[in-house]
Design a protein around this motif. Structure first.
Motif, PDB file in Angstrom:
ATOM      1  N   TRP A   1       0.811  -1.213   0.000  1.00 52.20           N
ATOM      2  CA  TRP A   1       0.000   0.000   0.000  1.00 52.20           C
ATOM      3  C   TRP A   1       0.850   1.271   0.000  1.00 52.20           C
ATOM      4  CZ3 TRP A   1       1.142   3.104   4.082  1.00 52.20           C
ATOM      5  CH2 TRP A   1       1.808   2.492   5.147  1.00 52.20           C
TER       6      TRP A   1
ATOM      7  N   ASP B   1       1.332   3.761  -2.999  1.00 50.94           N
ATOM      8  CA  ASP B   1       0.172   4.553  -3.408  1.00 50.94           C
ATOM      9  C   ASP B   1      -0.194   5.643  -2.398  1.00 50.94           C
ATOM     10  OD1 ASP B   1      -0.080   2.919  -5.664  1.00 50.94           O
ATOM     11  OD2 ASP B   1      -1.277   1.460  -4.544  1.00 50.94           O
ATOM     12  N   ASP B   2       0.459   5.645  -1.258  1.00 53.25           N
ATOM     13  CA  ASP B   2       0.149   6.620  -0.215  1.00 53.25           C
ATOM     14  C   ASP B   2       0.669   8.000  -0.619  1.00 53.25           C
ATOM     15  OD1 ASP B   2       0.456   8.197   2.283  1.00 53.25           O
ATOM     16  OD2 ASP B   2      -0.243   6.340   3.225  1.00 53.25           O
TER      17      ASP B   2
ATOM     18  N   THR C   1       4.563   9.568  -1.659  1.00 55.28           N
ATOM     19  CA  THR C   1       4.837  10.341  -2.873  1.00 55.28           C
ATOM     20  C   THR C   1       5.464  11.682  -2.513  1.00 55.28           C
ATOM     21  OG1 THR C   1       2.944   9.275  -3.933  1.00 55.28           O
ATOM     22  CG2 THR C   1       3.775  11.285  -4.960  1.00 55.28           C
TER      23      THR C   1
END
Length: 120
Positions: free
Chosen positions: A14, A17-18, A22
């Motif tokens: 996960w 995609d956090d 980023t």
């Protein structure tokens, strides 16, 4: 449950995609890339001047200290300055984000272990 056929991103699929991850990567790159480019340009200038501008590098500044010696010592100063600046930058901008992600990863890891045990 994690799909075994899905591409693996380690124990924390996960995290990529956090938005905090980023932002962490973007902040790191905004500091490291320009500073690295500037330092390499500065070092290349020093090397090229040493090779092709010998008269300039031999110019006396004070006593027997010439421009080449000053430039050489400034290489060390700039290296330590960059290390100090990065340490302060990381403590202020990167560590809080990475700490939050690390805590969430620990919580999720514990939750996944609980789910695995309860399903067995």
């Amino acid at each position: 449950m994690i799909d075994p056929a899905a591409p693996s991103r380690g124990d924390t699929p996960w995290i990529g995609d956090d938005p905090r991850f980023t932002e962490l990567r973007a902040s790191y790159r905004r500091f490291v890339f320009p500073v690295t480019a500037a330092f390499l340009l500065w070092f290349l200038t020093y090397v090229l001047c040493s090779a092709y501008a010998r008269g300039f590098m031999a110019t006396k500044v004070v006593g027997n200290i010439n421009v080449a010696l000053v430039f050489g010592l400034l290489q060390f100063v700039s290296t330590f300055g960059i290390a100090l600046a990065y340490g302060r930058f990381a403590a202020r901008r990167l560590d809080p984000l990475s700490g939050a992600l690390r805590e969430e990863a620990a919580v999720r890891s514990g939750s996944e272990q609980e789910l695995t045990v309860s399903q067995a």
